[in-house]
Design an enzyme around this catalytic site. Structure first.
Site, short mmCIF file in Angstrom:
data_model
loop_
_atom_site.label_atom_id
_atom_site.label_comp_id
_atom_site.label_asym_id
_atom_site.label_seq_id
_atom_site.Cartn_x
_atom_site.Cartn_y
_atom_site.Cartn_z
N GLY A 213 41.13 47.66 42.55
CA GLY A 213 42.38 47.61 41.81
C GLY A 213 42.14 48.30 40.48
N HIS A 214 42.67 49.50 40.33
CA HIS A 214 42.41 50.29 39.12
C HIS A 214 43.72 50.43 38.33
CE1 HIS A 214 38.70 52.25 41.22
NE2 HIS A 214 38.60 50.95 41.09
N THR A 215 43.68 49.98 37.08
CA THR A 215 44.90 49.95 36.26
C THR A 215 44.92 51.10 35.26
OG1 THR A 215 44.56 47.57 36.33
CG2 THR A 215 46.34 48.37 34.90
N LYS B 68 37.38 51.30 35.09
CA LYS B 68 37.14 52.62 35.71
C LYS B 68 38.43 53.44 35.79
CE LYS B 68 35.50 50.47 39.30
NZ LYS B 68 35.42 49.11 38.77
N GLY B 69 39.53 52.75 36.20
CA GLY B 69 40.80 53.45 36.36
C GLY B 69 41.22 54.14 35.08
N ASP C 116 35.86 46.00 37.83
CA ASP C 116 36.92 45.78 36.83
C ASP C 116 36.46 46.11 35.42
OD1 ASP C 116 38.50 44.84 38.93
OD2 ASP C 116 37.75 42.80 38.69
N THR D 79 39.39 51.13 23.46
CA THR D 79 39.78 50.04 22.56
C THR D 79 41.14 49.42 22.90
OG1 THR D 79 40.70 51.68 21.04
CG2 THR D 79 38.43 50.95 20.62
N SER D 80 41.72 49.82 24.04
CA SER D 80 42.95 49.18 24.54
C SER D 80 43.21 49.73 25.94
CB SER D 80 44.14 49.45 23.61
OG SER D 80 45.00 50.43 24.16
N THR E 146 38.13 39.96 48.99
CA THR E 146 39.54 40.23 48.68
C THR E 146 40.40 40.02 49.93
OG1 THR E 146 39.23 42.56 49.23
CG2 THR E 146 38.94 41.94 46.91
N GLN F 144 34.57 49.16 42.74
CA GLN F 144 33.67 48.01 42.57
C GLN F 144 32.67 48.26 41.44
OE1 GLN F 144 34.20 49.00 46.29
NE2 GLN F 144 36.00 47.90 45.66
N ARG G 295 29.34 51.92 65.24
CA ARG G 295 29.82 53.09 65.99
C ARG G 295 31.02 52.79 66.88
NH1 ARG G 295 23.71 54.30 67.60
NH2 ARG G 295 23.91 52.07 67.79
N THR H 218 43.86 43.17 42.19
CA THR H 218 44.18 43.19 43.61
C THR H 218 44.63 41.82 44.10
OG1 THR H 218 42.68 45.01 44.00
CG2 THR H 218 43.22 43.69 45.92
N GLY I 68 44.86 38.85 41.97
CA GLY I 68 45.42 37.99 40.93
C GLY I 68 44.51 36.81 40.58
P1 GDP Z 1 38.80 48.86 37.17
O1 GDP Z 1 38.86 48.14 38.47
O2 GDP Z 1 37.41 49.13 36.73
O3 GDP Z 1 39.65 50.11 37.16
O4 GDP Z 1 39.43 47.88 36.09
P2 GDP Z 1 40.79 47.00 36.24
O5 GDP Z 1 41.94 47.90 36.08
O6 GDP Z 1 40.72 46.15 37.45
O7 GDP Z 1 40.61 46.01 35.03
C1 GDP Z 1 40.46 46.46 33.72
C2 GDP Z 1 41.63 45.90 32.88
O8 GDP Z 1 41.33 46.10 31.53
C3 GDP Z 1 42.94 46.61 33.16
O9 GDP Z 1 43.99 45.69 32.98
C4 GDP Z 1 42.98 47.67 32.06
O10 GDP Z 1 44.30 48.05 31.71
C5 GDP Z 1 42.31 46.94 30.93
N1 GDP Z 1 41.57 47.80 29.99
C6 GDP Z 1 40.86 48.93 30.21
N2 GDP Z 1 40.24 49.34 29.08
C7 GDP Z 1 40.58 48.46 28.12
C8 GDP Z 1 40.22 48.31 26.74
O11 GDP Z 1 39.46 49.07 26.17
N3 GDP Z 1 40.73 47.22 26.09
C9 GDP Z 1 41.56 46.31 26.69
N4 GDP Z 1 42.01 45.29 25.98
N5 GDP Z 1 41.90 46.41 27.98
C10 GDP Z 1 41.41 47.47 28.69
P1 IMO Z 2 37.36 47.38 41.39
O1 IMO Z 2 37.25 48.76 41.99
C1 IMO Z 2 35.89 43.30 41.27
C2 IMO Z 2 34.42 41.60 45.03
C3 IMO Z 2 35.20 40.47 45.65
C4 IMO Z 2 34.08 39.70 46.31
C5 IMO Z 2 33.16 40.82 46.81
C6 IMO Z 2 33.36 41.19 48.28
O2 IMO Z 2 38.75 47.02 41.00
O3 IMO Z 2 36.36 47.19 40.32
P2 IMO Z 2 35.22 42.59 49.56
O4 IMO Z 2 36.70 42.36 49.71
O5 IMO Z 2 34.86 43.90 48.96
O6 IMO Z 2 34.47 42.33 50.83
O7 IMO Z 2 34.74 41.42 48.53
O8 IMO Z 2 33.43 41.94 46.01
N1 IMO Z 2 35.19 42.84 44.76
C7 IMO Z 2 35.56 43.24 43.54
N2 IMO Z 2 35.42 42.62 42.34
N3 IMO Z 2 36.45 44.52 41.35
C8 IMO Z 2 36.59 45.15 42.53
O9 IMO Z 2 37.03 46.43 42.64
C9 IMO Z 2 36.16 44.49 43.71
N4 IMO Z 2 36.16 44.80 45.03
C10 IMO Z 2 35.56 43.79 45.65
O10 IMO Z 2 35.87 39.72 44.67
O11 IMO Z 2 33.36 38.99 45.35
MG MG Z 3 39.71 46.42 39.30
#
Ligand code: GDP
Ligand code: IMO
Ligand code: MG
Length: 431
Positions: free
Chosen positions: A40-42, A16-17, A13, A415-416, A131, A225, A145, A301, A303
């Site tokens: 979960g990539h936003t 990356k998205g 989180d 920055t956002s 998850t 991850q 396998r 993913t 919440g």
């Molecule tokens: P990912 O799993 O690495 O793709 O990240 P997630 O999407 O799960 O979580 C990152 C959250 O931070 C999302 O809600 C993005 O929209 C938000 N986000 C990403 N970059 C920035 C930033 O520079 N500033 C702020 N405030 N939010 C950001």
């Molecule tokens: P993104 O790509 C944050 C965490 C779970 C748990 C551990 C194992 O959005 O960054 P799993 O379901 O993979 O067997 O859970 O890994 N986890 C994540 N935490 N971001 C993720 O993906 C994650 N994918 C799995 O919360 O601790």
């Molecule tokens: Mg995520």
């Protein structure tokens, strides 16, 4: 020609998205190479929010090839639903633009059931906080396998043989856990029903990627991850079940490691973690609460509320090393606006000795106390800044100190959540 791997450098989180979407303008192909719909990539584009789980984040831009590589575990029913959701948002997805490796193992409903049953049965302290998407059990079957892979969907006799092999393992296991045995015919019917929806996307991804590489196309590999959830280098057993680090981009897609010219680590300006496991800089006080509120730290993913803490440079040095990061994208700098003082962990105190990395043994990890360096914060807003000139002096000092401590340069700054609120320092795709 430059090919870039994006990896999460903390516990996931990191943003990356957003960064993959931003970079995908410069790429021809975007490839997922591990994980599954636990990710979960936003993406936020002109206020419109896209949440991607199994689909690569390049899918939103027209004209790019999106690829799901063999290193992924794929829930075909989830994928079809996700495609429909994204299409309803106006994104075009077809067999011309999405490709799934034929040798990708499938996540079946039994994997999710097993994942959740184990978590429910686990006592406090042994729960992983997964998850619940069946990721671990699906990877176990791959290594054991007994996976059903995408290509198996094309032939009834093969599919039946594969299902029987999986049942041989799963039914005794389910009996032991007190879950009903698998209904063979029902599972086969489900698979036969989904097969024609998935097979149009199936392709020999290794071959296509190597041809693209030879043709000089730019490939962007999208990690899911984060490095501290890596099955080998993460905080085991509180990890995911795949390799997350950059080397996996090669094995998870079928391209040689020589194809990778730049490794971009995605780094949040502080630290978060979802699920159980060690977290040395975790803040259980008002500062932690404030980071969570300002950063909207709830899982994309599941919440779930994310745990929050100060930036940990010691862990970053480790993850920069295991992935061989060329540069980093520092995200969510704006969330630190308004803190009077910021802390950065520079190492640990373990029973009176100073360590500059987190040891592997669980008991030692539990005894590690973070050693902090303090920096003055800034009262100005960095939200939406699009150039260095827009940043307050103390924010620049913080970024420079992070670079110094982790010995890796900042290539991008975010920055956002919005796509364009991004500062480019060095283009990872420049040859
Ligand atoms: P990912 O799993 O690495 O793709 O990240 P997630 O999407 O799960 O979580 C990152 C959250 O931070 C999302 O809600 C993005 O929209 C938000 N986000 C990403 N970059 C920035 C930033 O520079 N500033 C702020 N405030 N939010 C950001
Ligand atoms: P993104 O790509 C944050 C965490 C779970 C748990 C551990 C194992 O959005 O960054 P799993 O379901 O993979 O067997 O859970 O890994 N986890 C994540 N935490 N971001 C993720 O993906 C994650 N994918 C799995 O919360 O601790
Ligand atoms: Mg995520």
């Amino acid at each position: 020609m430059a090919n870039v791997v994006v990896v999460g450098a903390q516990w996931g989180d990191e943003g990356k998205g957003k960064i993959v979407d931003w970079l995908s303008e410069r790429a021809d192909v975007v490839v997922r190479f591990q994980g599954g719909h636990n990710a979960g990539h936003t993406l936020v584009i002109d206020g419109k929010v896209y949440k991607l789980h199994a689909l690569p984040s390049g899918v939103v831009r027209g004209g790019k090839m999106s690829v799901i590589g063999n290193g992924v575990v794929l829930d075909p029913w989830h994928l079809i639903k996700e495609i429909e959701t994204v299409q309803a948002q106006g994104v075009e997805i077809s067999a011309e633009t999405l490709m799934i490796a034929e040798n990708t193992p499938l996540i079946l409903p039994i994997h999710g059931e097993l994942d959740r049953a184990r978590e429910e049965a686990a006592s406090a302290g042994t729960k992983i906080g997964t998850t619940g998407r069946g990721i671990g059990p699906a990877y176990e079957d791959k290594v054991g396998r007994r996976s059903i892979r995408v290509a198996d969907l094309a032939d009834e006799a093969t599919l039946e043989a594969r299902v029987d092999r999986a049942l041989q393992h799963h039914n005794p296991l389910r009996r032991g856990l007190g879950i009903d045995e698998i209904d063979r015919d029902a599972l086969l019917a489900q698979l036969k029903d989904i097969a024609p929806k998935i097979l149009p996307y199936a392709a020999p991804v290794w071959k296509v990627l190597n041809e693209k590489r030879k043709a000089g196309k730019r490939i962007l590999f999208e990690g899911a991850q984060g490095s501290l959830l890596d099955i080998d280098f993460g905080t085991y057993p509180f990890v995911t079940s795949s390799n997350v680090i950059a080397g996996q981009a090669a094995t998870g897609s079928g391209i040689g490691p020589g194809a990778i010219s730049y490794v971009l680590g995605i780094v949040k300006a502080y630290t978060t973690r979802v699920g159980e496991g060690p977290f040395p800089t975790e803040l259980l006080d008002e500062d932690g609460q404030r980071l969570g509120e300002r950063g909207h730290e709830f899982g994309t993913t599941t919440g779930r509320k994310r745990r929050c803490g100060w930036f940990d440079a010691a862990l970053l040095r480790q993850t920069c090393a295991t992935s061989g990061m060329t540069g980093i994208a520092l995200t969510k700098l704006d969330v630190l606006d308004g803190f009077e003082t910021l802390k950065i962990c520079v190492g640990y105190d373990l029973d009176g000795d100073r360590l500059d990395y987190l040891p592997t043994a669980a008991d030692q990890q539990a005894r590690c106390k973070p050693i902090y360096e303090e920096m003055p914060g800034w009262s100005e807003s960095t939200e939406g800044a699009r150039s260095w000139a827009d940043l307050p002096a103390n924010a620049i000092k913080y970024v420079r100190r992070v670079e110094e401590l982790i010995d890796c340069p900042v290539a991008l700054l975010s920055t956002s959540p919005e796509r364009d609120d991004t500062i480019l320092v060095t283009d990872p795709f420049s040859d």
